[in-house]
Design an enzyme around this catalytic site. Sequence first.
Site, PDB file in Angstrom:
ATOM      1  N   TRP A   1       0.822  -1.212   0.000  1.00  0.00           N
ATOM      2  CA  TRP A   1       0.000   0.000   0.000  1.00  0.00           C
ATOM      3  C   TRP A   1       0.856   1.261   0.000  1.00  0.00           C
ATOM      4  O   TRP A   1       1.857   1.373   0.704  1.00  0.00           O
ATOM      5  CB  TRP A   1      -0.910   0.037   1.234  1.00  0.00           C
ATOM      6  CG  TRP A   1      -1.738   1.293   1.266  1.00  0.00           C
ATOM      7  CD1 TRP A   1      -2.913   1.496   0.611  1.00  0.00           C
ATOM      8  CD2 TRP A   1      -1.433   2.507   1.945  1.00  0.00           C
ATOM      9  NE1 TRP A   1      -3.363   2.779   0.834  1.00  0.00           N
ATOM     10  CE2 TRP A   1      -2.468   3.426   1.648  1.00  0.00           C
ATOM     11  CE3 TRP A   1      -0.381   2.928   2.755  1.00  0.00           C
ATOM     12  CZ2 TRP A   1      -2.496   4.725   2.149  1.00  0.00           C
ATOM     13  CZ3 TRP A   1      -0.395   4.222   3.253  1.00  0.00           C
ATOM     14  CH2 TRP A   1      -1.437   5.100   2.957  1.00  0.00           C
TER      15      TRP A   1
ATOM     16  N   SER B   1       2.905  -7.437   1.661  1.00  0.00           N
ATOM     17  CA  SER B   1       1.935  -6.677   2.440  1.00  0.00           C
ATOM     18  C   SER B   1       0.573  -6.684   1.745  1.00  0.00           C
ATOM     19  O   SER B   1      -0.013  -7.738   1.560  1.00  0.00           O
ATOM     20  CB  SER B   1       2.480  -5.261   2.695  1.00  0.00           C
ATOM     21  OG  SER B   1       1.796  -4.614   3.736  1.00  0.00           O
ATOM     22  N   LEU B   2       0.042  -5.549   1.306  1.00  0.00           N
ATOM     23  CA  LEU B   2      -1.216  -5.558   0.566  1.00  0.00           C
ATOM     24  C   LEU B   2      -1.076  -6.380  -0.711  1.00  0.00           C
ATOM     25  O   LEU B   2      -2.028  -7.064  -1.124  1.00  0.00           O
ATOM     26  CB  LEU B   2      -1.656  -4.128   0.230  1.00  0.00           C
ATOM     27  CG  LEU B   2      -2.928  -3.973  -0.613  1.00  0.00           C
ATOM     28  CD1 LEU B   2      -4.123  -4.662   0.030  1.00  0.00           C
ATOM     29  CD2 LEU B   2      -3.227  -2.491  -0.860  1.00  0.00           C
TER      30      LEU B   2
ATOM     31  N   ASP C   1       9.243  -7.101  12.323  1.00  0.00           N
ATOM     32  CA  ASP C   1       8.126  -6.438  11.631  1.00  0.00           C
ATOM     33  C   ASP C   1       7.118  -5.918  12.663  1.00  0.00           C
ATOM     34  O   ASP C   1       6.543  -6.690  13.428  1.00  0.00           O
ATOM     35  CB  ASP C   1       7.452  -7.439  10.693  1.00  0.00           C
ATOM     36  CG  ASP C   1       6.494  -6.802   9.710  1.00  0.00           C
ATOM     37  OD1 ASP C   1       5.896  -5.760  10.051  1.00  0.00           O
ATOM     38  OD2 ASP C   1       6.341  -7.331   8.597  1.00  0.00           O
TER      39      ASP C   1
ATOM     40  N   PHE D   1       3.650   5.996   7.973  1.00  0.00           N
ATOM     41  CA  PHE D   1       3.578   4.596   7.568  1.00  0.00           C
ATOM     42  C   PHE D   1       4.955   4.072   7.173  1.00  0.00           C
ATOM     43  O   PHE D   1       5.330   2.944   7.509  1.00  0.00           O
ATOM     44  CB  PHE D   1       2.586   4.451   6.411  1.00  0.00           C
ATOM     45  CG  PHE D   1       2.183   3.028   6.128  1.00  0.00           C
ATOM     46  CD1 PHE D   1       1.540   2.275   7.093  1.00  0.00           C
ATOM     47  CD2 PHE D   1       2.426   2.471   4.894  1.00  0.00           C
ATOM     48  CE1 PHE D   1       1.151   0.961   6.837  1.00  0.00           C
ATOM     49  CE2 PHE D   1       2.041   1.160   4.620  1.00  0.00           C
ATOM     50  CZ  PHE D   1       1.408   0.408   5.595  1.00  0.00           C
ATOM     51  N   VAL D   2       5.709   4.896   6.465  1.00  0.00           N
ATOM     52  CA  VAL D   2       7.080   4.524   6.109  1.00  0.00           C
ATOM     53  C   VAL D   2       7.906   4.272   7.364  1.00  0.00           C
ATOM     54  O   VAL D   2       8.662   3.291   7.454  1.00  0.00           O
ATOM     55  CB  VAL D   2       7.727   5.613   5.228  1.00  0.00           C
ATOM     56  CG1 VAL D   2       9.246   5.461   5.185  1.00  0.00           C
ATOM     57  CG2 VAL D   2       7.148   5.578   3.823  1.00  0.00           C
ATOM     58  N   ALA D   3       7.776   5.150   8.344  1.00  0.00           N
ATOM     59  CA  ALA D   3       8.540   4.997   9.581  1.00  0.00           C
ATOM     60  C   ALA D   3       8.200   3.683  10.282  1.00  0.00           C
ATOM     61  O   ALA D   3       9.091   3.000  10.805  1.00  0.00           O
ATOM     62  CB  ALA D   3       8.270   6.180  10.511  1.00  0.00           C
ATOM     63  N   LEU D   4       6.931   3.304  10.282  1.00  0.00           N
ATOM     64  CA  LEU D   4       6.529   2.046  10.900  1.00  0.00           C
ATOM     65  C   LEU D   4       7.096   0.844  10.166  1.00  0.00           C
ATOM     66  O   LEU D   4       7.496  -0.153  10.784  1.00  0.00           O
ATOM     67  CB  LEU D   4       5.000   1.946  10.938  1.00  0.00           C
ATOM     68  CG  LEU D   4       4.275   2.837  11.937  1.00  0.00           C
ATOM     69  CD1 LEU D   4       2.773   2.778  11.705  1.00  0.00           C
ATOM     70  CD2 LEU D   4       4.600   2.404  13.367  1.00  0.00           C
ATOM     71  N   GLN D   5       7.171   0.937   8.849  1.00  0.00           N
ATOM     72  CA  GLN D   5       7.688  -0.177   8.064  1.00  0.00           C
ATOM     73  C   GLN D   5       9.186  -0.374   8.278  1.00  0.00           C
ATOM     74  O   GLN D   5       9.695  -1.495   8.205  1.00  0.00           O
ATOM     75  CB  GLN D   5       7.398   0.039   6.583  1.00  0.00           C
ATOM     76  CG  GLN D   5       5.920  -0.043   6.247  1.00  0.00           C
ATOM     77  CD  GLN D   5       5.648   0.192   4.786  1.00  0.00           C
ATOM     78  OE1 GLN D   5       5.726  -0.721   3.978  1.00  0.00           O
ATOM     79  NE2 GLN D   5       5.337   1.424   4.424  1.00  0.00           N
TER      80      GLN D   5
ATOM     81  N   HIS E   1       9.527  -4.628   8.095  1.00  0.00           N
ATOM     82  CA  HIS E   1       8.424  -4.953   7.196  1.00  0.00           C
ATOM     83  C   HIS E   1       8.852  -5.082   5.735  1.00  0.00           C
ATOM     84  O   HIS E   1       8.092  -5.615   4.929  1.00  0.00           O
ATOM     85  CB  HIS E   1       7.347  -3.864   7.323  1.00  0.00           C
ATOM     86  CG  HIS E   1       6.045  -4.210   6.679  1.00  0.00           C
ATOM     87  ND1 HIS E   1       5.244  -5.256   7.097  1.00  0.00           N
ATOM     88  CD2 HIS E   1       5.378  -3.629   5.637  1.00  0.00           C
ATOM     89  CE1 HIS E   1       4.154  -5.307   6.351  1.00  0.00           C
ATOM     90  NE2 HIS E   1       4.206  -4.338   5.459  1.00  0.00           N
TER      91      HIS E   1
END
Length: 244
Positions: free
Chosen positions: A11, A70-71, A196, A132-136, A224
């Site tokens: 995503w 992922s997605l 992850d 979202f990038v930071a979480l990945q 991730h």
Amino acid sequence: MSAPLVLLHGWGLSSAVWAPLTTQLSSDLTIHTPDLPGHGAAPAAGETLTDWADALIPALPDGATVVGWSLGAQLALHLAAHAPHKIARLLLIAASPRFVQTDNWPTAIPVDTLTEFRQSFDLDPAATQRRFVALQALGDAARREVSATLTATLTPADANRQPALATGLRLLAETDQRPLVSRITQPVRLLHGSEDKLMPVAAAEWLADHLPNGRLSVFQHSGHAPFVSRPADCATLIESFIRD
């Protein structure tokens, strides 16, 4: 290794995210890297996971090895069950049959977390994508490299793209692939980062246990997007899987 290889990204990104991996893959492979609907250069394609999968089918040669991240892994699972002639084998990276928690599915992010994320995306999509990038990248030994690569390959959440990207988030919130997993008879290799923070390793372990032909490999010190932080190792695994 003449069989075609298809790479389905996650995503908010675009097919450009695969560059670190494709440069490590054998030149003998025929590689297809379509953009997901509403991502990159691809037009939007309806409101359901089936709509998105149907839009991808023309880009899939018959008998392909499909790598889904992922997605993209959610879509790959759907395609393997509903268009099996297209997919000879699957390699799923950072995959889960269900992205959010429910009473009988604790190995995911809380529903409230994704709800808040979707609301934030509606208000400030660019900032939400950066989050979202930071979480990945979180937990990855190559965190800075992963963040830079993912940021450079984001699909801009402009007025034309934001609706499709919002639909993608809704699909992540609503999709539950657990009922169809037993129908997927193709060989499946699961690849997961030990650190992850979006998709717990337990979700991939569940898939490995419930897929008729599933096998899991866990990359230590990876988040991730292990194909970004460890592209050579991922390429070796993919090519070995194709040869098996």
